[in-house]
Design an enzyme around this catalytic site. Structure first.
Site, mmCIF file in Angstrom:
data_model
loop_
_atom_site.group_PDB
_atom_site.id
_atom_site.type_symbol
_atom_site.label_atom_id
_atom_site.label_comp_id
_atom_site.label_asym_id
_atom_site.label_seq_id
_atom_site.Cartn_x
_atom_site.Cartn_y
_atom_site.Cartn_z
ATOM 1 N N ASN A 1 -1.367 -11.805 -3.100
ATOM 2 C CA ASN A 1 -1.774 -12.205 -1.753
ATOM 3 C C ASN A 1 -3.292 -12.070 -1.679
ATOM 4 O O ASN A 1 -3.811 -10.966 -1.594
ATOM 5 C CB ASN A 1 -1.080 -11.285 -0.735
ATOM 6 N N TRP A 2 -3.967 -13.193 -1.727
ATOM 7 C CA TRP A 2 -5.439 -13.157 -1.759
ATOM 8 C C TRP A 2 -6.035 -12.847 -0.384
ATOM 9 O O TRP A 2 -7.232 -12.606 -0.277
ATOM 10 C CB TRP A 2 -5.988 -14.496 -2.268
ATOM 11 N N LYS A 3 -5.231 -12.923 0.657
ATOM 12 C CA LYS A 3 -5.715 -12.677 2.019
ATOM 13 C C LYS A 3 -6.934 -13.578 2.301
ATOM 14 O O LYS A 3 -6.988 -14.695 1.807
ATOM 15 C CB LYS A 3 -6.017 -11.193 2.221
ATOM 16 N N HIS B 1 3.437 -10.780 7.341
ATOM 17 C CA HIS B 1 2.629 -9.705 6.762
ATOM 18 C C HIS B 1 2.183 -8.756 7.875
ATOM 19 O O HIS B 1 1.922 -9.196 9.003
ATOM 20 C CB HIS B 1 1.418 -10.298 6.036
ATOM 21 N N GLU C 1 -0.544 -7.433 8.473
ATOM 22 C CA GLU C 1 -1.836 -7.801 9.069
ATOM 23 C C GLU C 1 -1.653 -8.894 10.114
ATOM 24 O O GLU C 1 -2.323 -8.907 11.147
ATOM 25 C CB GLU C 1 -2.818 -8.228 7.958
ATOM 26 N N GLU D 1 6.516 -3.500 2.399
ATOM 27 C CA GLU D 1 5.141 -3.016 2.314
ATOM 28 C C GLU D 1 4.873 -1.968 3.388
ATOM 29 O O GLU D 1 4.560 -2.314 4.531
ATOM 30 C CB GLU D 1 4.167 -4.183 2.525
ATOM 31 N N GLY E 1 -3.808 -1.457 0.989
ATOM 32 C CA GLY E 1 -5.265 -1.410 0.926
ATOM 33 C C GLY E 1 -5.836 -0.003 1.013
ATOM 34 O O GLY E 1 -7.036 0.175 1.187
ATOM 35 N N SER F 1 -0.992 -1.309 -2.453
ATOM 36 C CA SER F 1 -1.803 -0.661 -3.489
ATOM 37 C C SER F 1 -1.149 -0.659 -4.870
ATOM 38 O O SER F 1 -1.302 0.296 -5.628
ATOM 39 C CB SER F 1 -2.172 0.768 -3.060
HETATM 40 P P1 PGA Z 1 -2.887 -4.143 -1.405
HETATM 41 O O1 PGA Z 1 -2.265 -5.235 -0.418
HETATM 42 O O2 PGA Z 1 -2.258 -4.368 -2.753
HETATM 43 O O3 PGA Z 1 -4.368 -4.409 -1.405
HETATM 44 O O4 PGA Z 1 -2.536 -2.806 -0.852
HETATM 45 C C1 PGA Z 1 -0.905 -5.566 -0.487
HETATM 46 C C2 PGA Z 1 -0.550 -6.550 0.602
HETATM 47 O O5 PGA Z 1 -1.023 -6.390 1.732
HETATM 48 O O6 PGA Z 1 0.200 -7.513 0.360
#
Ligand code: PGA
Length: 249
Positions: free
Chosen positions: A10-12, A95, A97, A167, A173, A213
Site C-alpha cells: 500500500n503506497w498510500k 483502510h 486512515e 491491521e 506506521g 509495520s
Molecule cells: P505500515 O502500513 O506497514 O507502514 O505500518 C501498513 C498499512 O497501513 O497498510
C-alpha cells in the site's frame, strides 16, 4: 485447502508516476517466480502508468479506494469501470486512515466492496482496532463486527474470493508490529466469524492478511501462523529490496 499467500504494498500518498514506474521496474526481477501473489497499490494518478509498466510480470495492481456508483456527480471519486479500464484488479477498502481521516464507515466499505467485486476487482477489506479498544479487551468483537458489516450481502462463494487485511491501528506506521500470536489470534477470529456466517468452504478459502509495520525481519514468523495468509505492507513497500524480501518470505 492450501491458500495462495498474497502480499500487497500500500503506497498510500507516496510515489509520483516516475517514482512508481521506477519502483516496479526494480521490483519485477526481484519477485519473479514468487510463490505469493504480488500486488502494488499506487495513488490514483500513478495507477495507469504502473499498470502498464507491470504488464507481462507477476505483479498485479490495486487501487486504494473506489466508489460504489457507476458514474455521476461524485466529485473526487473514481468508479470501478475507470479502474478496470486501466487494468486494476485489486482495491484496498476501509483502510483505517480512510476511516479515521475521511469518515469512511462500515456501510460505505460494504458498498464499495460489493461494487468492486461486481466489476471483477478483488476487494482487500481492512479492519483493525485502535489502541484504546485493544486495551479495553474488546478487540475481537470489534473486528468481527467490522467484518460482518463489510461482508453484508455477499454470497458464500463470493466471500471465498475476497481478501481481508487485519491491521491493528496501533501497529500501522509505528514500527510496532503485533506479535505473531496477536496477529494469529485476530486472523483466526476473523476466519471463525466468516465460518459462522458463510460456512467452512468460504472460511477456508478467504485470504486474511496481517498489516502494520511488516518488515523483512517479521514476515517469516507471521507467515508461519496458520491463519495469516499474507501481508498488507505500507512503509516497507516503498523500497524494492524490502518489499521483495517480504514477498519472497
Ligand atoms: P505500515 O502500513 O506497514 O507502514 O505500518 C501498513 C498499512 O497501513 O497498510
Amino acid at each position: 485447502m492450501a491458500r495462495t499467500p498474497i502480499i500487497a504494498g500500500n503506497w498510500k500518498m507516496n510515489n509520483t508516476i516516475a517514482q512508481g514506474k521506477a519502483l516496479v521496474k526494480a521490483l519485477a526481477p526481484l519477485v519473479k517466480g514468487a510463490k505469493a501473489a504480488v500486488v502494488v497499490c499506487p495513488a490514483a494518478t500513478a495507477l495507469a502508468a504502473v499498470a502498464k509498466a507491470v504488464k507481462g510480470t507477476n505483479i498485479a495492481v490495486g487501487a486504494q479506494n473506489v466508489h460504489w456508483e457507476k458514474s455521476g456527480a461524485y466529485t473526487g471519486e473514481i468508479s470501478t469501470d475507470m479502474l478496470a479500464e486501466i487494468g486494476v484488479s485489486y482495491c484496498v477498502l476501509g483502510h483505517s486512515e480512510r476511516r479515521d481521516y475521511f469518515g469512511e464507515t462500515n456501510e460505505g466499505v460494504n458498498k464499495r466492496a460489493r461494487a468492486a467485486y461486481a466489476a471483477g476487482i478483488t476487494p482487500i477489506i481492512c479492519c483493525g482496532e485502535s489502541l484504546e479498544i485493544r486495551e479495553a479487551g474488546t478487540y475481537l468483537a470489534y473486528v468481527a463486527y467490522q467484518i460482518e458489516a463489510a461482508l453484508a450481502g455477499f454470497k458464500a462463494r463470493e466471500v471465498a474470493k475476497l481478501v481481508i487485511a487485519y491491521e491493528p491501528i496501533w501497529a500501522i506506521g509505528t514500527g510496532k508490529t503485533a506479535t505473531f500470536e496477536q496477529a494469529e489470534e485476530v486472523c483466526a477470529h476473523i476466519r471463525a466469524t466468516v465460518k459462522a456466517k458463510y460456512g467452512a468452504a468460504a472460511a477456508n478459502a478467504i485470504r486474511i492478511q496481517y498489516g502494520g509495520s511488516v518488515k523483512p525481519e517479521t514476515i517469516a514468523g507471521l507467515m508461519k501462523k496458520p491463519n495469516v495468509d499474507g501481508a498488507l505492507v505500507g512503509g516497507a513497500a516503498l523500497k524494492a529490496k524490502d518489499f521483495a524480501a517480504i514477498v519472497n518470505f
